[in-house]
Scaffold this motif. Structure first.
Motif, PDB file in Angstrom:
ATOM      1  N   UNK A 139      -4.846   7.059  11.558  1.00  0.00           N
ATOM      2  CA  UNK A 139      -4.430   7.176  12.959  1.00  0.00           C
ATOM      3  C   UNK A 139      -4.611   5.875  13.751  1.00  0.00           C
ATOM      4  N   UNK A 140      -5.309   4.904  13.182  1.00  0.00           N
ATOM      5  CA  UNK A 140      -5.490   3.639  13.894  1.00  0.00           C
ATOM      6  C   UNK A 140      -4.286   2.719  13.643  1.00  0.00           C
ATOM      7  N   UNK A 141      -3.128   3.203  14.012  1.00  0.00           N
ATOM      8  CA  UNK A 141      -1.880   2.463  13.807  1.00  0.00           C
ATOM      9  C   UNK A 141      -0.991   2.639  15.034  1.00  0.00           C
ATOM     10  N   UNK A 142      -0.377   1.548  15.506  1.00  0.00           N
ATOM     11  CA  UNK A 142       0.516   1.608  16.657  1.00  0.00           C
ATOM     12  C   UNK A 142       1.776   0.789  16.369  1.00  0.00           C
ATOM     13  N   UNK A 143       2.909   1.386  16.639  1.00  0.00           N
ATOM     14  CA  UNK A 143       4.199   0.706  16.486  1.00  0.00           C
ATOM     15  C   UNK A 143       4.874   0.639  17.848  1.00  0.00           C
ATOM     16  N   UNK A 144       5.226  -0.570  18.286  1.00  0.00           N
ATOM     17  CA  UNK A 144       5.933  -0.768  19.550  1.00  0.00           C
ATOM     18  C   UNK A 144       7.300  -1.378  19.258  1.00  0.00           C
ATOM     19  N   UNK A 145       8.347  -0.793  19.856  1.00  0.00           N
ATOM     20  CA  UNK A 145       9.720  -1.265  19.652  1.00  0.00           C
ATOM     21  C   UNK A 145      10.390  -1.449  21.003  1.00  0.00           C
TER      22      UNK A 145
ATOM     23  N   UNK B 217       3.867  -3.984  14.785  1.00  0.00           N
ATOM     24  CA  UNK B 217       3.104  -2.955  14.078  1.00  0.00           C
ATOM     25  C   UNK B 217       1.669  -3.460  13.953  1.00  0.00           C
ATOM     26  N   UNK B 218       0.758  -2.771  14.597  1.00  0.00           N
ATOM     27  CA  UNK B 218      -0.649  -3.147  14.562  1.00  0.00           C
ATOM     28  C   UNK B 218      -1.460  -1.991  13.973  1.00  0.00           C
ATOM     29  N   UNK B 219      -2.405  -2.323  13.122  1.00  0.00           N
ATOM     30  CA  UNK B 219      -3.209  -1.247  12.553  1.00  0.00           C
ATOM     31  C   UNK B 219      -4.609  -1.744  12.201  1.00  0.00           C
ATOM     32  N   UNK B 220      -5.507  -0.768  12.171  1.00  0.00           N
ATOM     33  CA  UNK B 220      -6.881  -0.975  11.726  1.00  0.00           C
ATOM     34  C   UNK B 220      -7.228   0.220  10.844  1.00  0.00           C
ATOM     35  N   UNK B 221      -6.320   0.467   9.876  1.00  0.00           N
ATOM     36  CA  UNK B 221      -6.515   1.603   8.975  1.00  0.00           C
ATOM     37  C   UNK B 221      -7.863   1.472   8.262  1.00  0.00           C
ATOM     38  N   UNK B 222      -8.153   0.282   7.764  1.00  0.00           N
ATOM     39  CA  UNK B 222      -9.472   0.012   7.166  1.00  0.00           C
ATOM     40  C   UNK B 222     -10.376  -0.505   8.273  1.00  0.00           C
ATOM     41  N   UNK B 223     -11.478   0.118   8.453  1.00  0.00           N
ATOM     42  CA  UNK B 223     -12.379  -0.245   9.546  1.00  0.00           C
ATOM     43  C   UNK B 223     -12.722  -1.736   9.524  1.00  0.00           C
ATOM     44  N   UNK B 224     -12.645  -2.346  10.698  1.00  0.00           N
ATOM     45  CA  UNK B 224     -12.956  -3.769  10.910  1.00  0.00           C
ATOM     46  C   UNK B 224     -11.866  -4.721  10.401  1.00  0.00           C
TER      47      UNK B 224
ATOM     48  N   UNK C 217       1.629  11.248   9.530  1.00  0.00           N
ATOM     49  CA  UNK C 217       1.267  11.338   8.117  1.00  0.00           C
ATOM     50  C   UNK C 217       0.286  12.483   7.889  1.00  0.00           C
ATOM     51  N   UNK C 218       0.189  12.957   6.633  1.00  0.00           N
ATOM     52  CA  UNK C 218      -0.786  14.016   6.325  1.00  0.00           C
ATOM     53  C   UNK C 218      -2.193  13.565   6.691  1.00  0.00           C
ATOM     54  N   UNK C 219      -3.000  14.513   7.119  1.00  0.00           N
ATOM     55  CA  UNK C 219      -4.361  14.199   7.547  1.00  0.00           C
ATOM     56  C   UNK C 219      -5.142  13.577   6.389  1.00  0.00           C
ATOM     57  N   UNK C 220      -5.718  12.419   6.659  1.00  0.00           N
ATOM     58  CA  UNK C 220      -6.546  11.760   5.652  1.00  0.00           C
ATOM     59  C   UNK C 220      -7.554  10.898   6.391  1.00  0.00           C
ATOM     60  N   UNK C 221      -8.802  11.065   6.065  1.00  0.00           N
ATOM     61  CA  UNK C 221      -9.830  10.291   6.740  1.00  0.00           C
ATOM     62  C   UNK C 221     -11.005  10.115   5.800  1.00  0.00           C
TER      63      UNK C 221
END
Length: 245
Positions: free
Chosen positions: A51-57, A99-106, A40-44
């Motif tokens: 970037x705190x996102x992981x997809x396992x298949x 699909x695991x993510x911690x897009x929003x801190x905590x 995705x486009x850089x956004x922080x």
């Protein structure tokens, strides 16, 4: 038994067990781990990071055949050479993703799905057609485990919010092992100086409350012929608090 008459009526079935059964399996397995946030486009922001996102298949295509269901499984045809067919636990396709993510801190959010195609079960006449005292006869020309049940799908979700409070002496960096599906990743992490860690969570299994049926009957004389007799994993929601210290 000969013509339905046992040689010695004092005994029921006497089964001689020999180790000449066999099984055959072919399997193709594909695993992939992706960080969707990197695409995705850089956004922080202070509390947001894509970037705190992981997809396992994981996808598995397989075929499992055998010629016996167990040591006391008597061949209905009288010959193992004619008994080769799908095993009772032959599931041709399996798909798992998480699909695991911690897009929003905590804030921890995770969704995972497990899906599989139908397993096999036998078609039986429900009668002792060959007079051997065993009710495992199949219609003429029918192989073992020739029927298929329904596929199964389960969707699960996890939502949690965690925070740390209190202070203690700093600890040296440690090593963590994180597993998901069939893979595990090892990475170092900073344990920080927080004395306590608290997490409020909500975990839902079978979120859609899909009925995954089991126990299909292939006996033609049964009122449950080609119908399931049980169901598994109804929706369950757990709410709780974890405290680590």
């Amino acid at each position: 038994p000969i013509d339905g008459v046992r040689p010695d009526p004092a005994f029921r079935n006497i089964v001689q067990i020999v180790s000449d059964a066999a099984s055959w399996q072919h399997q193709l397995q594909i695993d992939a781990t992706v960080n969707p946030g990197a695409l995705l486009p850089a956004f922080k922001a202070p509390r947001i990071n894509w970037k705190r996102t992981t997809l396992f298949v994981n996808y598995t295509l397989s075929g499992l055949e055998n010629n016996a269901d167990g040591p006391f499984s008597i061949p209905a045809s009288g010959s193992l050479a004619l008994e080769r067919g799908p095993a009772a636990n032959d599931v041709r396709q399996r798909l798992n993703f998480a699909l695991n993510n911690q897009i929003v801190r905590n804030l921890l959010m995770g969704i995972n799905m497990n899906a599989q195609s139908a397993d096999a079960y036998p078609l039986l006449t429900g009668r002792d057609d060959n007079g051997d005292g065993v009710f495992n006869d199949r219609p003429a020309g029918t192989g073992r485990n020739s029927l298929r049940a329904r596929g199964q799908v389960t969707l699960n979700m996890f939502l949690g919010y965690q925070f740390a409070f209190g202070r203690t002496a700093a600890l040296p960096p440690g090593v963590g092992v994180f597993g998901g599906g069939n893979s595990a990743q090892v990475r170092t992490f900073d344990q920080g100086t927080a004395r306590y860690r608290m997490q409020f969570f909500l975990a839902a299994s079978n979120l859609t409350n899909r009925a995954n049926f089991l126990g299909y009957s292939g006996t033609m004389t049964s009122p449950f012929f080609n119908r399931p007799t049980t169901v598994r994993d109804m929706r369950k929601i757990d709410v709780g608090v974890n405290l680590q210290f």
